[in-house]
Write a protein that holds these residues in place. Structure first.
Motif, short mmCIF file in Angstrom:
data_model
loop_
_atom_site.label_atom_id
_atom_site.label_comp_id
_atom_site.label_asym_id
_atom_site.label_seq_id
_atom_site.Cartn_x
_atom_site.Cartn_y
_atom_site.Cartn_z
N THR A 133 0.83 -1.20 0.00
CA THR A 133 0.00 0.00 0.00
C THR A 133 0.87 1.25 0.00
N PHE A 134 0.62 2.14 -0.96
CA PHE A 134 1.30 3.43 -1.05
C PHE A 134 0.38 4.51 -0.51
N THR A 135 0.96 5.48 0.21
CA THR A 135 0.16 6.57 0.77
C THR A 135 0.87 7.89 0.56
N PHE A 136 0.12 8.87 0.04
CA PHE A 136 0.60 10.25 -0.06
C PHE A 136 -0.14 11.07 0.98
N GLN A 137 0.61 11.83 1.78
CA GLN A 137 0.01 12.63 2.84
C GLN A 137 0.46 14.08 2.74
N LEU A 138 -0.48 14.98 2.92
CA LEU A 138 -0.21 16.41 2.92
C LEU A 138 -0.89 17.04 4.12
N GLU A 139 -0.12 17.79 4.90
CA GLU A 139 -0.67 18.59 5.98
C GLU A 139 -0.27 20.03 5.76
N ASN A 140 -1.23 20.96 5.89
CA ASN A 140 -0.92 22.36 5.64
C ASN A 140 -1.93 23.24 6.36
N ASP A 141 -1.45 24.35 6.91
CA ASP A 141 -2.35 25.26 7.60
C ASP A 141 -3.08 26.20 6.65
N LEU A 142 -2.72 26.19 5.36
CA LEU A 142 -3.46 27.00 4.40
C LEU A 142 -4.90 26.53 4.23
N PHE A 143 -5.19 25.32 4.67
CA PHE A 143 -6.58 24.87 4.69
C PHE A 143 -7.43 25.82 5.54
N TYR A 144 -6.76 26.53 6.47
CA TYR A 144 -7.46 27.46 7.36
C TYR A 144 -7.09 28.91 7.09
N GLY A 145 -6.40 29.16 5.98
CA GLY A 145 -6.03 30.53 5.66
C GLY A 145 -4.89 31.05 6.51
N ALA A 146 -4.15 30.17 7.19
CA ALA A 146 -3.01 30.57 8.02
C ALA A 146 -1.72 30.15 7.34
N ASP A 147 -0.59 30.62 7.87
CA ASP A 147 0.71 30.26 7.31
C ASP A 147 1.76 30.50 8.39
N ARG A 148 1.78 29.63 9.40
CA ARG A 148 2.69 29.83 10.54
C ARG A 148 2.75 28.57 11.37
N HIS A 149 3.72 28.51 12.29
CA HIS A 149 3.93 27.37 13.18
C HIS A 149 4.22 26.11 12.36
N TYR A 150 3.56 25.00 12.65
CA TYR A 150 3.72 23.82 11.79
C TYR A 150 2.92 24.11 10.53
N THR A 151 3.63 24.49 9.47
CA THR A 151 2.93 25.04 8.32
C THR A 151 2.79 24.08 7.15
N ASN A 152 3.63 23.02 7.09
CA ASN A 152 3.49 22.07 6.00
C ASN A 152 4.19 20.76 6.32
N GLY A 153 3.58 19.66 5.90
CA GLY A 153 4.18 18.34 6.02
C GLY A 153 3.83 17.50 4.81
N LEU A 154 4.83 16.86 4.22
CA LEU A 154 4.64 15.97 3.07
C LEU A 154 5.25 14.62 3.38
N ARG A 155 4.57 13.54 3.01
CA ARG A 155 5.11 12.21 3.27
C ARG A 155 4.60 11.24 2.20
N LEU A 156 5.51 10.49 1.63
CA LEU A 156 5.18 9.39 0.72
C LEU A 156 5.67 8.11 1.37
N SER A 157 4.76 7.17 1.59
CA SER A 157 5.12 5.97 2.34
C SER A 157 4.60 4.71 1.65
N TRP A 158 5.18 3.58 2.04
CA TRP A 158 4.79 2.27 1.52
C TRP A 158 4.80 1.27 2.66
N VAL A 159 3.77 0.43 2.72
CA VAL A 159 3.69 -0.67 3.69
C VAL A 159 3.54 -1.96 2.91
N SER A 160 4.35 -2.96 3.23
CA SER A 160 4.31 -4.22 2.52
C SER A 160 2.96 -4.91 2.70
N PRO A 161 2.56 -5.79 1.79
CA PRO A 161 1.27 -6.47 1.90
C PRO A 161 1.28 -7.53 2.99
N SER A 162 0.10 -8.04 3.29
CA SER A 162 0.00 -9.12 4.27
C SER A 162 0.67 -10.37 3.71
#
Length: 381
Positions: free
Chosen positions: A66-95
């Motif tokens: 399973t591949f996962t793309f994750q985005l976290e950003n405070d611009l969703f709330y019209g802000a731009d400060r503190h923890y302002t952005n996070g990007l992550r691309l990850s993979w977890v092996s199958p069962s």
């Protein structure tokens, strides 16, 4: 946004209680399960199938994970400060049941260092970047009393071991133990400035003028552990809907972050998957996919969660470890409150989470708000 930006509630007073939330949110569910058993009824919803039952719409084997793309950003709330952005691309092996032969060989080697004797042990890999900024983008001087500019670029390797309980102690159906090792760099060569400038130029936003004051280059190491539990799904109102709970405890040690945490989430909706919740950067550990869904092959559910943590060290507030740098007086007790919605169909899952984070340092003018978006897909051969 579910809290106003001017909210002045002192959430620090509540954060101690949040440390016990993982157990508290489960008591009503566990009690409900026990009361039904006492009455001679099953605690599972109607048409429930065993944890390891083969779904009716089972996908072909030879999965690549399973591949996962994750985005976290405070611009969703019209802000731009503190923890302002996070990007992550990850993979977890199958069962193990679905894995291709070459991946199965890797899993068997990992089993030698597995967290328990359960055979459902999986490998995770990720590449991620985070960035932090003060509130005033126009000041080019170092701003005393506001958080430092900082970036964190890292790679991660993780090991996840899932255990299914036959007797369901205290209403718990399954447990997930996870260990993750993050290795990377904090500072100029995390390229947070370049990433932010690029995005701001595309979106025609003003640049931040103080990045030359960011934390200095420092190798980062972070070892994290988390244990999650999942209750069985129970019938909810109206018919055909279910609810469950996913409490957890964990902690980390390293020059980037040292802390202990506890929390949980309650999920409510249709055909809730037998996983451990949507992936989320603020929860440290990532979800473990549940495989193909039962019934109609799709799921829609809402969730609400809370987490409390005690922070002994946070490089993004305490500054560089071995040299002088900008720093602020951090708040040791921090809490996150979250609310979100997840939809899963076939091989794909999409989720969005609203997050309120309490003040992380003394003098912070307001709680932080940001949004978290994730898209996951299972790759099949």
């Amino acid at each position: 946004m579910f809290f106003s930006p001017g909210c002045r509630i002192d959430w620090r007073i509540l954060s101690t209680g949040l440390l016990l939330l993982g157990l508290v949110v489960n008591w009503p569910v566990a009690g409900f399960a026990q009361s039904k058993k006492a009455g001679g009824e099953k605690s599972e919803p109607k048409n429930a199938e065993p944890e390891n039952a083969e779904p009716k719409n089972a996908e072909p084997k030879n999965a690549y994970g399973t591949f996962t793309f994750q985005l976290e950003n405070d611009l969703f709330y019209g802000a731009d400060r503190h923890y302002t952005n996070g990007l992550r691309l990850s993979w977890v092996s199958p069962s193990p049941a679905d894995t291709r032969q070459e991946l199965n060989l890797i899993r068997e080697r990992l089993q030698l260092i597995g967290l328990n004797n359960n055979k459902d042990t999986r490998l995770g890999l990720a590449l991620a970047q985070e960035m932090y900024t003060p509130a005033d983008r126009h000041r080019s001087d170092l701003i005393p009393g506001d958080r430092p500019y900082a970036g964190w670029l890292y790679g991660a390797v993780s090991l996840h071991s899932k255990t299914v309980f036959e007797r369901k102690p205290h209403g718990f159906e399954a447990m997930l133990n996870s260990v993750e090792l993050d290795l990377g760099i904090v500072g100029q060569h995390a390229y947070a400035k370049e990433t932010q400038d690029y995005i701001h130029d595309i979106r025609l936003f003003e640049r931040f003028d103080g990045w030359h004051n960011q934390l200095r280059d420092e190798p980062g190491i972070l070892l994290m552990y988390e244990r999650k539990f999942r209750t069985g799904s129970h019938d909810a109102f109206p018919a055909d809907l279910q609810m469950d709970a996913v409490p957890y405890v964990g902690g980390s040690i390293g020059n980037v972050l040292t802390h202990v945490n506890a929390g949980g989430a309650v999920r409510y909706g249709y055909n809730i998957p037998k996983d451990f919740g949507p992936p989320n950067l603020i929860k440290d550990m990532r979800t473990l996919d549940a495989g193909p869904l039962k019934n109609d092959g799709w799921s829609l559910y809402g969730f609400a969660g809370a987490e409390g943590r005690f922070v002994a060290r946070n490089i993004f507030l305490d500054g560089n470890t071995w040299r002088d740098s900008h720093r602020v007086d951090k708040e040791p007790w921090v809490a996150d409150l979250s609310l979100g919605l997840a939809y899963e169909w076939g091989r794909f899952k999409i989720a969005y989470t609203e997050v309120l984070r309490t003040r992380e340092f003394k003098g912070q003018d307001d709680n932080a708000h940001f949004g978290s978006f994730s898209l996951s897909w299972r790759l099949l051969y």
